[in-house]
Design an enzyme around this catalytic site. Structure first.
Site, short mmCIF file in Angstrom:
data_model
loop_
_atom_site.label_atom_id
_atom_site.label_comp_id
_atom_site.label_asym_id
_atom_site.label_seq_id
_atom_site.Cartn_x
_atom_site.Cartn_y
_atom_site.Cartn_z
N GLU A 1 110.52 44.29 -31.69
CA GLU A 1 111.00 43.73 -30.42
C GLU A 1 109.88 43.57 -29.40
O GLU A 1 109.56 44.50 -28.67
CB GLU A 1 112.10 44.64 -29.83
CG GLU A 1 112.65 44.09 -28.51
CD GLU A 1 113.74 44.96 -27.90
OE1 GLU A 1 114.04 46.04 -28.43
OE2 GLU A 1 114.28 44.55 -26.87
N LYS B 1 113.16 40.71 -32.94
CA LYS B 1 114.07 40.74 -31.79
C LYS B 1 113.30 40.29 -30.55
O LYS B 1 112.74 41.10 -29.81
CB LYS B 1 114.62 42.16 -31.60
CG LYS B 1 115.47 42.33 -30.36
CD LYS B 1 116.26 43.63 -30.38
CE LYS B 1 116.99 43.82 -29.06
NZ LYS B 1 117.98 44.89 -29.11
P1 13P Z 1 119.35 43.91 -23.50
O1 13P Z 1 120.12 43.00 -24.40
O2 13P Z 1 120.17 44.58 -22.43
O3 13P Z 1 118.08 43.28 -22.99
O4 13P Z 1 118.89 45.15 -24.40
C1 13P Z 1 118.46 44.93 -25.68
C2 13P Z 1 117.59 46.03 -26.08
O5 13P Z 1 117.75 46.59 -27.14
C3 13P Z 1 116.46 46.38 -25.19
O6 13P Z 1 115.51 47.12 -25.90
#
Ligand code: 13P
Length: 336
Positions: free
Chosen positions: A176, A218
């Site tokens: 991510e 992600k």
């Molecule tokens: P949000 O969808 O609220 O941005 O959170 C996703 C997430 O896993 C942040 O690390």
């Protein structure tokens, strides 16, 4: 037993998405307090139990990301208490674990952040695998104001070290790299920083021998800053698809977007527009939303058992809009 590539595909390939319920103790406590709920360990457990247990959730949710505290807590069921990872599996949902330790300021980074948590990670991952985690998550944070080659490279390096350790320990990594949408920048600036970030991340993943087939990306959707000039969902979809096509290998099974502070209706509109134009793309394009799925449910709950079914219905309707967006369907207006 599934291979890592099969687990990665299962997370993204069933017309479902991932529910991010992995706020750290500190962040979760702040969100409870903001709703007037005491930030106790038991209230954090009750809230996560609310999120996991709506009937029918697994039709729209393939995986749930938990934090260390929740992974060790128990869900109260009619058959007695069951550990969260097992309870998730019994619901047909894969349990995952956030393993980063949050951000700190990057030395000589002029305000940029770097994500910590690599020390001891191999042993922690082995323990999480024993506790039942099928996948993990590590979030790198890139702010467009402070992004430099230095801050992007350092974060990409850490993401790849984490992902390699996950695959070595038999856990699917969710990678991510989040380019934040805070700020007044336009969509072009977000596209430029996301482009540089994904280039660096995939270069590091290759260098560190991470198998693209056995991971999930992600990223953020490419949008203007929250106070920047607004654009249409189709503009967001075009810009997002352009950066993905430039950098994401076709062997990555899926891309599960974070919501980044966009509300449910907005995030789902963007995802629907993207799926509408990405017909034929090599990867599945789904959601791994946190706030866009759960914030309305937390508000509806307010810590009261009497509100449990309303809160769960709110969560289910947000998940239903997100799942409909995978078909490229224009989401119905929010009911909450
Ligand atoms: P949000 O969808 O609220 O941005 O959170 C996703 C997430 O896993 C942040 O690390």
């Amino acid at each position: 037993m599934r291979t890592l590539a099969e687990t990665a595909l299962a997370l993204v390939d069933s017309g479902r998405g991932i529910l991010a319920a992995d706020e750290s103790i500190g962040t979760m406590s702040q969100r409870l307090t903001a709703e007037g709920i005491a930030p106790t360990e038991e209230n954090r457990r009750r809230y996560r139990e609310l999120l996991l247990t709506p009937r029918g959730l697994s039709r729209m949710v393939s995986g749930i990301i938990l934090c260390d505290e929740t992974l060790r807590q128990q869900v109260a069921t009619v058959d007695g208490n069951v550990a969260f990872p097992l309870a998730a599996k019994q619901c047909g949902i894969l349990p995952g674990i956030k393993v980063d330790a949050g951000t700190t300021s990057l030395a000589f980074g002029h305000g940029a952040l770097v994500t910590e948590g690599l020390d001891g990670l191999r042993d922690r991952l082995a323990e999480y695998a024993d506790l039942g985690a099928a996948f993990a998550k590590w979030r790198a944070v890139i702010d467009v104001e402070t992004a430099t080659e230095h801050s992007i490279e350092v974060n990409a390096h850490a993401l790849a070290r984490y992902a390699a350790l996950c695959q070595e320990q038999g856990i699917v990594p969710i990678v991510e790299p989040e380019v934040l949408c805070a700020g007044a920048h336009d969509i072009g600036r977000c596209e430029e920083v996301t482009d540089r970030t994904l280039a660096a991340v995939f270069a590091q993943l290759r260098l560190q021998k991470v198998e693209p087939e056995a991971m999930v990306l992600k990223p953020n959707l490419v949008t203007p800053g929250t106070t920047g000039p607004s654009v249409t969902p189709s503009h967001v979809a075009d810009a997002t698809l352009r950066v993905l096509e430039r950098h994401v290998p076709s062997t990555v099974p899926g891309i599960a977007f974070l919501s980044g502070g966009h509300d449910n209706a907005t995030a789902c509109q963007y995802l629907a527009a993207l799926n509408g134009i990405a017909v034929g793309a090599p990867w599945r394009l789904t959601y791994s939303f946190g706030r866009a799925l759960v914030s309305d449910a937390l508000h509806a709950w307010g810590g009261e058992d009497a509100n449990l079914s309303d809160a769960q219905a709110t969560l289910l309707s947000n998940c239903a809009r997100a799942a409909a967006a995978l078909e490229g369907a224009e989401p119905a207006p929010a009911s909450a």
